[in-house]
Every structure is written in C-alpha cells, then in structure tokens.
Write an enzyme that holds these catalytic residues in place. Sequence first.
Site, PDB file in Angstrom:
ATOM      1  N   GLN A 104      -7.610   6.085  -3.517  1.00 46.26           N
ATOM      2  CA  GLN A 104      -6.630   5.497  -2.597  1.00 46.26           C
ATOM      3  C   GLN A 104      -7.200   4.225  -1.973  1.00 46.26           C
ATOM      4  OE1 GLN A 104      -4.774   8.833  -0.047  1.00 46.26           O
ATOM      5  NE2 GLN A 104      -6.589   9.748  -0.939  1.00 46.26           N
ATOM      6  N   ASP A 107     -10.906  -1.157  -2.504  1.00 41.24           N
ATOM      7  CA  ASP A 107     -12.127  -1.950  -2.430  1.00 41.24           C
ATOM      8  C   ASP A 107     -12.826  -2.217  -3.767  1.00 41.24           C
ATOM      9  OD1 ASP A 107     -13.431   0.552  -2.945  1.00 41.24           O
ATOM     10  OD2 ASP A 107     -13.524   0.972  -0.796  1.00 41.24           O
ATOM     11  N   HIS A 122      -3.407   2.801  -4.601  1.00 37.77           N
ATOM     12  CA  HIS A 122      -2.840   1.877  -3.613  1.00 37.77           C
ATOM     13  C   HIS A 122      -3.164   0.424  -3.950  1.00 37.77           C
ATOM     14  CE1 HIS A 122      -2.687   5.407  -0.543  1.00 37.77           C
ATOM     15  NE2 HIS A 122      -1.591   5.334  -1.254  1.00 37.77           N
ATOM     16  N   CYS A 133       7.145 -16.284  -7.492  1.00 36.58           N
ATOM     17  CA  CYS A 133       7.109 -16.744  -8.895  1.00 36.58           C
ATOM     18  C   CYS A 133       6.256 -15.818  -9.779  1.00 36.58           C
ATOM     19  CB  CYS A 133       6.626 -18.186  -8.988  1.00 36.58           C
ATOM     20  SG  CYS A 133       4.839 -18.384  -8.788  1.00 36.58           S
ATOM     21  N   CYS A 150       0.080 -19.881  -3.359  1.00 38.62           N
ATOM     22  CA  CYS A 150       0.338 -20.048  -4.787  1.00 38.62           C
ATOM     23  C   CYS A 150       0.534 -21.536  -5.084  1.00 38.62           C
ATOM     24  CB  CYS A 150       1.597 -19.260  -5.126  1.00 38.62           C
ATOM     25  SG  CYS A 150       2.122 -19.370  -6.838  1.00 38.62           S
ATOM     26  N   THR A 190     -10.954  12.247   1.920  1.00 34.02           N
ATOM     27  CA  THR A 190      -9.554  11.976   2.263  1.00 34.02           C
ATOM     28  C   THR A 190      -8.964  13.188   2.962  1.00 34.02           C
ATOM     29  OG1 THR A 190      -7.333  11.535   1.422  1.00 34.02           O
ATOM     30  CG2 THR A 190      -8.849  12.619  -0.096  1.00 34.02           C
ATOM     31  N   ASN A 215     -15.533  16.750   2.595  1.00 34.21           N
ATOM     32  CA  ASN A 215     -15.015  16.006   3.740  1.00 34.21           C
ATOM     33  C   ASN A 215     -15.895  16.262   4.961  1.00 34.21           C
ATOM     34  OD1 ASN A 215     -12.724  14.309   3.362  1.00 34.21           O
ATOM     35  ND2 ASN A 215     -11.424  16.104   3.003  1.00 34.21           N
TER      36      ASN A 215
HETATM   37 ZN    ZN Z   1       4.361 -18.733  -6.564  1.00 30.81          ZN
END
Ligand code: ZN
Length: 273
Positions: A104, A107, A122, A133, A150, A190, A215
């Site tokens: 999840q 990183d 995720h 675009c 962008c 988690t 955990n």
């Molecule tokens: Zn763009």
Amino acid sequence: MDELDERLKQAAQILYASKHNVVLTGAGISVESGIPDFRSPGGLWERYDIMEYGTISAFRSDPEKVWKMLSEMEDVVRKARPNAAHKALAQLERWGVLDVVITQNIDGLHQDAGSGNVIEFHGNSKTLTCLWCHRRYGIDEVGETCSPRCECGRYLKPDVVLFGEAIPADALNRSFGAASSCGALLVIGTSAQVAPASTIPVVAKRAGAVVIEINLAPSLLTSQTTDVFLQGRAASLVPALVERVGEILGDQGRAVDGGKPAGANASCGPPDA
Ligand SMILES: [Zn+2]
C-alpha cells in the site's frame, strides 16, 4: 525458548510448507526507512486536512495548493532507503518462498531492496502523469521543483492514488487474484483500516490461506483473521522470520545464500541480522 521465538519458528514453517506465498505491506514497514505513517500523530494527515489536500477533486480544482502537501511527501520519500525488512523480503523471493509483494506504500522501497514482483496498490511516487494530456514523466525528469508542470503547461500529478481515485485496475485484479490463490499471506505493518486493501487478508483467509501478521500492536485482523500474530517492529521481526526460513531451507539441503542471488538486483545482500 520464549513465546515470540516459538511463533517465529511456527510462522517460518508455514511459509516453508506453503505455496504461492504473498506479502501485504503497509506504512509500518517503511517507518524505519524514515517515512512516518501518514496517519500517525504528526503524520501528513494530521497537518494537512485530507478533504482539502488529499483528494482527487482537490487536486483538480487547485493543484498548486495540493502540491504543498505532495512536495513534502515527495521530499520524505526521495530520501528514504530500504531497511532490513524490505531486504529480507527480497531474500525470501530469491529463495522462491515468496511469490509477490502487494504494498500500500508509494515509496518504491521494495523494488529498491531487490523485490522483483511488486504490486503497488496505491500507485507510486516515482512517476507523474498529466491528467489533461496523459503524458507521463519519471521523477528524475521533473527535478526537484515543488510543483512540476507538463509540457502542455498543466500541473503534473504523481501516480499515487489520492482519496476519491480508483485503485489501478491491474493492481486490483492482480492483488485479489494473488490473495485468493496463496498458501500463506504475510501481513506486515498495516492496521488494515483502508478498503479495499483491508479486505485482502479476509479474501485470502476465506480462500484457505494461513494468515501471519507482523504489527506493532494488535489490529482489526488480529483476533478475527490472523493465525499467527508476531508483535513488534517490522525491521527486526521480518529479518528474524526470514532467517528462520533460511535455517529450515538449510536443514532441508536446499541452497541458501552462499550462491548468487537470482534477482535482478545483485548488489542487494542477504537480510541484515
Ligand atoms: Zn499535459
């Protein structure tokens, strides 16, 4: 022999005896890499209101504002390095005892540690996409600017799943496919509070998997779903568990270490003791 050691041996035996083992990781595995749990006290979501900064609609309406939170997140992630737990899981994969890591986390630390089969539930912060675009950029292409744009002039969004956004279909399908066909599921760091990731252990359990949980504190899974609960820090318990798997493999005469790691990241050594 203390109780924890007994449970570590039990869990190692389960992993050794099961096929198609899967790991599900959350924020807890990366804390000792320098990434605080965003939900913990002082974490990102205590300082930035989720509705104001963490949703896809907030990003669409005011990307520059949301980038205040995102650039802080990127900064923390950029500095993080894999810890002993990430490295131990990569070793487990090289031994053929682990098929897939579902994480999840955004990183990229499992890949950095040498894990080859990682599903990023995720998304990740290493690539960015233009929502308008659809051009995609690597993090190195955009440099350390605090709100990258962008070529078309719009703000880029990191490929992390914001609140209100769908889990990428491929990650969703592969994760639940793996969960419903694994022999053992190892849940690490988690508390399983965020759906749909939180249902992965339940799906695995119903399909017949043995659930091992590591955990710091008991979670929503511990009493209902977990078969073997190992309480403590991921960075110490995961290497301890993998070490015991290694002992069993050694006892069975299967090659352990000594040989070259089969994974792509040959520079990654065995798990830290
Ligand atoms: Zn763009």
